[in-house]
Write a protein that holds these residues in place. Structure first.
Motif, PDB file in Angstrom:
ATOM      1  N   LYS A   3       0.900  -1.151  -0.163  1.00 40.81           N
ATOM      2  CA  LYS A   3       0.015   0.070   0.063  1.00 40.81           C
ATOM      3  C   LYS A   3       0.875   1.216  -0.023  1.00 40.81           C
ATOM      4  O   LYS A   3       0.455   2.197  -0.774  1.00 40.81           O
ATOM      5  N   GLU A   4       1.953   1.179   0.622  1.00 44.97           N
ATOM      6  CA  GLU A   4       2.630   2.452   0.714  1.00 44.97           C
ATOM      7  C   GLU A   4       3.578   2.743  -0.553  1.00 44.97           C
ATOM      8  O   GLU A   4       3.558   3.572  -0.873  1.00 44.97           O
ATOM      9  N   ILE A   5       4.013   1.669  -1.210  1.00 49.32           N
ATOM     10  CA  ILE A   5       4.493   1.365  -2.519  1.00 49.32           C
ATOM     11  C   ILE A   5       3.724   2.344  -3.534  1.00 49.32           C
ATOM     12  O   ILE A   5       4.006   3.179  -4.337  1.00 49.32           O
ATOM     13  N   VAL A   6       2.318   1.641  -3.432  1.00 41.97           N
ATOM     14  CA  VAL A   6       1.524   1.978  -4.427  1.00 41.97           C
ATOM     15  C   VAL A   6       1.086   3.650  -4.190  1.00 41.97           C
ATOM     16  O   VAL A   6       1.039   4.347  -5.315  1.00 41.97           O
ATOM     17  N   ALA A   7       0.824   3.944  -2.893  1.00 40.05           N
ATOM     18  CA  ALA A   7       0.630   5.359  -2.620  1.00 40.05           C
ATOM     19  C   ALA A   7       1.788   6.214  -3.042  1.00 40.05           C
ATOM     20  O   ALA A   7       1.477   7.287  -3.800  1.00 40.05           O
ATOM     21  N   LEU A   8       3.089   5.844  -2.926  1.00 37.11           N
ATOM     22  CA  LEU A   8       4.174   6.693  -3.401  1.00 37.11           C
ATOM     23  C   LEU A   8       4.282   6.801  -4.848  1.00 37.11           C
ATOM     24  O   LEU A   8       4.411   7.742  -5.607  1.00 37.11           O
ATOM     25  N   LEU A   9       4.060   5.573  -5.606  1.00 36.43           N
ATOM     26  CA  LEU A   9       4.039   5.637  -7.029  1.00 36.43           C
ATOM     27  C   LEU A   9       2.923   6.425  -7.590  1.00 36.43           C
ATOM     28  O   LEU A   9       3.214   7.227  -8.628  1.00 36.43           O
ATOM     29  N   ILE A  10       1.568   6.463  -7.022  1.00 35.84           N
ATOM     30  CA  ILE A  10       0.608   7.167  -7.510  1.00 35.84           C
ATOM     31  C   ILE A  10       1.002   8.808  -7.433  1.00 35.84           C
ATOM     32  O   ILE A  10       0.601   9.599  -8.181  1.00 35.84           O
ATOM     33  N   GLY A  11       1.581   8.898  -6.176  1.00 37.07           N
ATOM     34  CA  GLY A  11       1.983  10.503  -6.033  1.00 37.07           C
ATOM     35  C   GLY A  11       3.169  10.860  -6.841  1.00 37.07           C
ATOM     36  O   GLY A  11       3.840  11.837  -6.730  1.00 37.07           O
ATOM     37  N   LYS A  12       3.710   9.733  -7.950  1.00 39.67           N
ATOM     38  CA  LYS A  12       4.846  10.100  -8.468  1.00 39.67           C
ATOM     39  C   LYS A  12       6.150  10.323  -8.005  1.00 39.67           C
ATOM     40  O   LYS A  12       6.970  11.225  -8.064  1.00 39.67           O
ATOM     41  N   ASP A  13       6.453   9.753  -6.739  1.00 42.38           N
ATOM     42  CA  ASP A  13       7.474   9.618  -5.636  1.00 42.38           C
ATOM     43  C   ASP A  13       8.637   8.627  -6.058  1.00 42.38           C
ATOM     44  O   ASP A  13       8.163   7.315  -6.015  1.00 42.38           O
ATOM     45  N   PHE A  14       9.635   9.091  -6.415  1.00 42.31           N
ATOM     46  CA  PHE A  14      10.753   8.065  -6.858  1.00 42.31           C
ATOM     47  C   PHE A  14      11.105   7.306  -5.895  1.00 42.31           C
ATOM     48  O   PHE A  14      11.612   6.100  -6.029  1.00 42.31           O
TER      49      PHE A  14
END
Length: 170
Positions: A3-14
């Protein structure tokens, strides 16, 4: 963690991409190597790997945790990209797998050799991969079974059903 990874990716965080690579990078690379496994294809592996991570970055908002795990979604995307890459390689090199069909007397009457890849479109992705390995690369059914982690009898069944489906279509 997913969930954390998905949230970061959706936020376009490298940082999300870095965590994804730490978590699933090895599995993705193994999948790429399993599909692009012939000497002619080794040079395309890095290109496929870059495309996989770029496509994950682009399409992460299509990921649905209710339908599958992040790993399953990423590996399905990886497999599809690699199979597409394998088709492109075959087209670029003007490879004509129909030369290697053992039952080619009937088939050659109906199909021109360059239409082989068009015929494969009518098969499932797994059958397409098995057909390419068997008819183009001339891998033995035992090798195909080992690569795809299935029984040899299943490889023969896929080949038989695929040939029947192609014959029925034409």
């Amino acid at each position: 963690m997913e969930k954390e990874i998905v949230a970061l990716l959706i936020g376009k965080d490298f940082l999300g991409l870095e965590k994804l690579i730490d978590l699933l990078g090895t599995d993705i690379v193994k999948c790429i190597r399993a599909i692009l496994n012939h000497s002619d294809e080794i040079t395309y592996r890095k290109e496929a790997e870059n495309e996989v991570f770029y496509r994950i970055w682009q399409k992460i908002d299509h990921y649905d945790a209710q339908k599958s795990s992040l790993k399953t979604w990423c590996l399905t995307l990886t497999r599809n990209i690699c199979l597409d890459k394998k088709r492109v390689i075959i087209r670029e090199r003007n490879i004509i797998p129909m030369d290697q069909l053992p039952e080619n007397t009937l088939v050659e009457d109906y199909f021109e050799k360059e239409n082989f890849l068009d015929l494969l479109k009518h098969l499932t992705e797994e059958d397409q991969l098995i057909f390419l390995k068997y008819y183009y690369y001339q891998d033995s059914p035992n090798d195909i079974a080992k690569d795809l982690k299935m029984e040899v009898s299943q490889v023969y069944n896929h080949l038989s059903r695929g040939r029947k489906k192609i014959k029925e279509l034409f």
